[in-house]
Design an enzyme around this catalytic site. Structure first.
Site, mmCIF file in Angstrom:
data_model
loop_
_atom_site.group_PDB
_atom_site.id
_atom_site.type_symbol
_atom_site.label_atom_id
_atom_site.label_comp_id
_atom_site.label_asym_id
_atom_site.label_seq_id
_atom_site.Cartn_x
_atom_site.Cartn_y
_atom_site.Cartn_z
ATOM 1 N N SER A 493 -1.869 22.807 0.671
ATOM 2 C CA SER A 493 -0.662 22.310 0.011
ATOM 3 C C SER A 493 0.586 22.993 0.565
ATOM 4 O O SER A 493 0.543 24.156 0.981
ATOM 5 C CB SER A 493 -0.767 22.585 -1.491
ATOM 6 O OG SER A 493 0.207 21.891 -2.214
ATOM 7 N N PRO A 494 1.727 22.293 0.595
ATOM 8 C CA PRO A 494 2.982 22.942 1.019
ATOM 9 C C PRO A 494 3.302 24.138 0.126
ATOM 10 O O PRO A 494 3.237 24.037 -1.100
ATOM 11 C CB PRO A 494 4.024 21.831 0.840
ATOM 12 C CG PRO A 494 3.250 20.564 0.877
ATOM 13 C CD PRO A 494 1.921 20.871 0.259
ATOM 14 N N GLN A 572 6.601 18.477 5.566
ATOM 15 C CA GLN A 572 7.216 17.992 4.332
ATOM 16 C C GLN A 572 8.726 18.137 4.468
ATOM 17 O O GLN A 572 9.238 19.255 4.635
ATOM 18 C CB GLN A 572 6.725 18.783 3.116
ATOM 19 C CG GLN A 572 7.250 18.240 1.792
ATOM 20 C CD GLN A 572 6.900 19.129 0.615
ATOM 21 O OE1 GLN A 572 7.460 20.215 0.478
ATOM 22 N NE2 GLN A 572 5.988 18.677 -0.239
ATOM 23 N N TYR A 653 14.164 18.821 -6.683
ATOM 24 C CA TYR A 653 15.039 18.864 -5.516
ATOM 25 C C TYR A 653 15.803 17.532 -5.432
ATOM 26 O O TYR A 653 15.716 16.694 -6.331
ATOM 27 C CB TYR A 653 14.229 19.191 -4.266
ATOM 28 C CG TYR A 653 13.583 20.560 -4.354
ATOM 29 C CD1 TYR A 653 14.380 21.697 -4.526
ATOM 30 C CD2 TYR A 653 12.206 20.729 -4.320
ATOM 31 C CE1 TYR A 653 13.808 22.965 -4.648
ATOM 32 C CE2 TYR A 653 11.623 21.985 -4.444
ATOM 33 C CZ TYR A 653 12.432 23.102 -4.610
ATOM 34 O OH TYR A 653 11.870 24.339 -4.744
ATOM 35 N N ARG A 701 5.672 13.003 -2.163
ATOM 36 C CA ARG A 701 5.322 13.876 -3.276
ATOM 37 C C ARG A 701 6.251 13.581 -4.449
ATOM 38 O O ARG A 701 7.470 13.553 -4.288
ATOM 39 C CB ARG A 701 5.412 15.344 -2.883
ATOM 40 C CG ARG A 701 4.809 16.258 -3.960
ATOM 41 C CD ARG A 701 4.530 17.652 -3.466
ATOM 42 N NE ARG A 701 3.352 18.210 -4.123
ATOM 43 C CZ ARG A 701 2.940 19.452 -3.963
ATOM 44 N NH1 ARG A 701 3.576 20.274 -3.157
ATOM 45 N NH2 ARG A 701 1.869 19.878 -4.593
ATOM 46 N N GLY A 794 -3.132 25.300 -2.892
ATOM 47 C CA GLY A 794 -2.155 26.248 -2.391
ATOM 48 C C GLY A 794 -2.621 27.684 -2.535
ATOM 49 O O GLY A 794 -3.017 28.326 -1.560
ATOM 50 N N ARG A 795 -2.595 28.192 -3.759
ATOM 51 C CA ARG A 795 -2.939 29.605 -3.990
ATOM 52 C C ARG A 795 -4.326 29.984 -3.472
ATOM 53 O O ARG A 795 -4.497 31.080 -2.931
ATOM 54 C CB ARG A 795 -2.793 29.938 -5.472
ATOM 55 C CG ARG A 795 -1.342 30.005 -5.922
ATOM 56 C CD ARG A 795 -1.232 30.337 -7.413
ATOM 57 N NE ARG A 795 0.155 30.475 -7.820
ATOM 58 C CZ ARG A 795 0.946 29.482 -8.189
ATOM 59 N NH1 ARG A 795 0.464 28.246 -8.177
ATOM 60 N NH2 ARG A 795 2.193 29.681 -8.560
#
Length: 847
Positions: A493-494, A572, A653, A701, A794-795
């Site tokens: 994941s970004p 992304q 964003y 996304r 991600g993590r």
């Protein structure tokens, strides 16, 4: 439909709940148990292992309330209470229990058995033989806990159980059976009879047909007051300002009925009628009787006319619709009524010497069979804490600390199960085996690996239908997006690294992204790469708005393609909008820079946080400029070799801010209705798609919910996804939140997956699921159930760059869905560890 607790009896009696059972069992060893058949016990229902589910499902309105308020007040006599003697007088402790359902009775038996000197009184509005509902289901896990805590009671209960291992799922006339689940059931009347007898043997005073005195009188007269008065708890209502309850209604109507024959398994079946989908949950509770629950959405219930039928007509209609499942037998009721489930959550469970247990404190949907389970576990934990702590306040604090996390976990699973059944129509077109697998794993407590242990044959048949080659876990099956074939279903994941200089990615990015590309995932996506200097989040954000930045990215994509062949790398693209000009994450996330700020822009002049910089509202000319910035960045991304482009329209964003009604207050063509709020993000998407190579996929996304009142809803998210799909999006990357600072997310394991699931099935577009997906077992489960097409983690990839390689090794998979870099090939097996067991004695001698 209850979810089985364990695949085999070998797992009985382990885990935290079994430990609690042992605490009470050891503490209560002194009092002698009755040997008579059918006697109750101070340890009749110890909790199951964490993450397991048992106990009979029950409608909160009338069935299984653990309550003293199940009948109208006029049927119960009134009593007064004697004031509590002075503590200095050395009086024995006095306990009042409001509600004589399983939870209240079990608490009474436990407390009396642990301290025979206690004066324990139970108030029950009903007669001893008066109850609603039919059967109570227990898993092998729960029975193991009972056996662990009290073998004598276990043997007594054994005399009344019917047992089965199978779950039958009937989908469009095809029945699939999954075995190894391990259930036992007995009648609810029998359970109460056992508990009544045990309480009486121990000297508990039960006031049947009696309304409990006002709770304020009880707390003044007794040392401890236990409120087991159910989902409609008067006690909770009296102190609502203290307990702060939150009660949520749901979308389905259901009714609790019975059939006079025994199913040979737990059975779930759907009927696709003209008004809509109806469903049956059924299970045996005696050699000649079964519980049958009929459930459907409210609008289906009304369209079918059940709201206008009398009880007999309603019951007969249900029997006719499910005649095949019922073998042509009729259904009967026990004063049953159609009702809706309500989830009860309380901020606090105790107040002074008053404590809530069971449905008064919490409810969890009947489809995981948790009502009686949770109530008796509460009683067990409460008794243990009273035994271990020096006084009542300390005991009640310990009880809350122990039980609330366990209950919260169960409620999350129950909510997932409830929502699955509310939306069962969404899955009816799935292949029948996948439908069955989806149902069995709906709450996320039964997983692919767990189900394989229980029934390998069934699980393998689901994998074959899905298209898994022999010996291939679902996560290692390929997936195609436009001209790009991904060799497995894992995405890195970004993740913003905030480590660029002047927007230029450096050695850190090369090592970070390169390591994860070598780690086995099919697709690695960069952090949000900003399309302009003004569009950065922080001074450390990477960009793609200069030639120097582009060359730095070319170095990274080249490394991935050379050193990790078969791994795709995506970019992304995004613009920070009103969340820009802030500190690096570790210096103060979302905090404005103390100096060196740049002006920020947004759809409307609304701050993200009270201390955030005020953004300027974008003009038409500026919108055109920003669209061109996205286009230029996409052109550069194509030239430097990215395989996939993702447009960032999430997390508050810039493009996300256009989509949410909480952040877009414009009155021109770019604000107002959802269609207008979509206009600018779609213009950007179209502009980017026009310069992005036709054979390369493009994803979007989105934040599927703002987790805030008045924000983007589930329904909005579906329409947003539908709009992007119509414009050519190859997949929707479904995230949530981070749009407004006062959000209230509902965190939990894979908590964002249901949003992806809904979009996938309603829009018919591939999706990427994200959010607290941390195990390969979860990835396999989500993919095989058809809830997502790809999983982005991600993590876990921060914790272990080789997460996907290790997932393959742990599953003994070596096929084409994974590629070990040649220098790493020697590490493709889990390393040996030091010995952790000890030699068993060669000879045992009896004393």
């Amino acid at each position: 439909m209850p979810t089985s607790g364990a695949p085999t009896p070998a797992m009985r009696g382990r885990g935290r709940d079994a430990s609690t059972a042992a605490r009470v069992g050891q503490a209560a060893a002194a009092p002698q148990l009755s040997e008579r058949a059918g006697q109750g016990t101070a340890a009749a229902h110890p909790p199951e292992q964490a993450g397991q589910v048992a106990a009979a499902p029950h409608p909160p309105e009338r069935v299984g309330q653990d309550t003293a308020t199940a009948q109208p007040p006029e049927r119960a006599r009134q009593v007064s209470v004697v004031p509590r003697p002075s503590a200095a007088a050395g009086h024995p402790p006095r306990v009042a229990i409001v509600g004589g359902g399983p939870g209240g009775l079990y608490a009474a038996a436990l407390l009396k058995r642990l301290d025979p000197a206690r004066e324990v009184t139970v108030w029950e509005r009903n007669a001893p033989d008066e109850t609603f509902g039919f059967g109570v289901v227990l898993s092998d896990e729960t029975l193991g806990g009972i056996e662990h805590a009290d073998p004598v009671v276990y043997e007594a209960l054994q005399r009344h159980f019917v047992r089965w291992d199978d779950i039958d799922i009937v989908h469009r006339g095809t029945r699939h059976t999954s075995g190894g689940h391990g259930f036992a059931a007995l009648g609810r009347h029998r359970l109460l009879e056992i508990l009544h007898t045990r309480c009486q043997d121990l000297g508990v005073r039960i006031e049947f047909r009696t309304q409990a005195p006002p709770v304020r009188d009880l707390t003044a007269a007794y040392d401890l007051v236990v409120a087991a008065d159910g989902v409609h708890s008067t006690t909770r209502q009296t102190y609502a300002d203290v307990f702060r309850p939150e009660i949520t209604g749901h979308r389905c109507r259901y009714i609790w009925l019975a059939a006079d024959f025994a199913f040979d398994s737990f059975r779930f079946e759907i009927a696709e009628t003209e008004p809509g989908v109806m469903q049956l949950h059924g299970y045996p509770f005696s050699p000649d009787a079964s519980t049958v629950i009929i459930e459907m959405r409210e609008e289906v219930w009304r369209a079918a006319g059940y709201d206008e039928m009398d009880p007999r007509e309603s019951t007969d209609r249900c029997a006719k619709i499910f005649a095949e499942a019922l073998r042509g037998r009729p259904l009967r009721s026990n004063n049953s009524a159609w009702t809706t489930f309500r989830t009860v959550v309380n901020d606090r469970w105790s107040h002074g010497n008053l404590v809530l247990i069971g449905d008064a404190a919490h409810t969890a949907h009947f489809s995981i069979g948790s009502g009686t389970k949770l109530a008796v576990e509460d009683a067990l934990a409460l008794a243990a804490c009273l035994r271990e702590q020096p006084d009542v306040p300390a005991a009640l604090a310990a009880y809350e600390a122990e039980r609330k996390p366990v209950v919260a976990s169960t409620q999350r699973a129950a909510r997932a199960s409830l929502e699955w059944f509310e939306n069962v129509r969404r899955y009816r077109d799935q292949p029948s085996r996948q439908f069955a697998f989806n149902l069995l794993t709906r709450s996320r407590r039964v997983t692919h690996d767990n189900l394989r242990l229980r029934d390998a044959r069934f699980t393998e048949s689901v994998e074959r239908e899905f298209g898994c080659p022999p010996g291939t876990p679902p996560m290692f099956t390929p997936f195609r997006l436009r001209g790009l074939t991904l060799r497995n279903r894992v995405v890195v994941s970004p993740m913003d690294m905030y480590s660029a200089t002047d927007g230029v990615p450096g050695d850190f990015h090369l090592v970070h992204l390169g390591a994860r590309a070598l780690g086995g995932a099919a697709l690695v996506i960069t952090e949000m790469v900003c399309v302009s200097e003004q569009g950065r989040i922080t001074p450390g954000c990477a960009g793609l708005y200069t030639g120097r930045q582009a060359e730095a990215w070319r170095r990274i994509t080249g490394f991935v393609h050379r050193q990790a062949p078969g791994t795709a790398i995506g970019v992304q693209l995004g613009h920070s909008g009103r969340k820009g000009s802030t500190k690096l994450m570790w210096e103060g996330i979302d905090e404005p820079l103390p100096s060196g700020n740049w002006p920020i822009v947004a759809p409307s002049p609304l701050r993200y946080r009270p201390d955030s910089q005020l953004p300027r509202e974008l003009t038409r000319a500026q919108l055109t400029d920003i669209r061109e910035q996205f286009t230029s960045a996409a052109w550069r991304a194509a030239r430097v070799g990215f395989d996939l482009l993702e447009l960032h329209c999430a997390h508050g964003y810039l493009l996300s801010s256009f989509l949410s009604p909480l952040t877009n207050g414009r009155t021109d063509a770019y604000g107002g209705s959802l269609e207008r709020r979509l206009r600018f993000p779609l213009e950007v998407f179209d502009a980017v798609r026009s310069v992005w190579p036709a054979e390369r996929p493009m994803t979007v996304r989105v934040s599927a919910t703002d987790w805030a009142e008045g924000g983007t809803s589930d329904e909005d998210a579906v329409e947003i996804a539908r709009a992007f799909a119509a414009h050519g999006a190859d997949a929707i990357d479904v995230s949530t939140g981070q749009v407004v600072s006062d959000e209230r997310p509902e965190f939990g394991r894979s908590y964002q997956t249901p949003f992806a699931d809904r979009i996938r099935h309603e829009v018919r577009v591939p999706v990427i699921a994200v959010g607290a997906i941390s195990s390969w077992d979860d990835v396999n489960s989500l993919i095989l159930a058809g809830r997502t097409d790809l999983c982005a983690l991600g993590r876990p990839h921060l914790y272990d760059p080789n997460w996907t390689l290790h997932a393959a090794a742990e599953q003994s998979y070596t096929g084409p869905g994974i590629h070990w870099p040649t220098p790493y090939h020697a590490g493709n097996r889990r390393p040996q560890t030091g010995r952790t067991d000890t030699p068993k004695p060669r000879l045992s001698l009896d004393d």
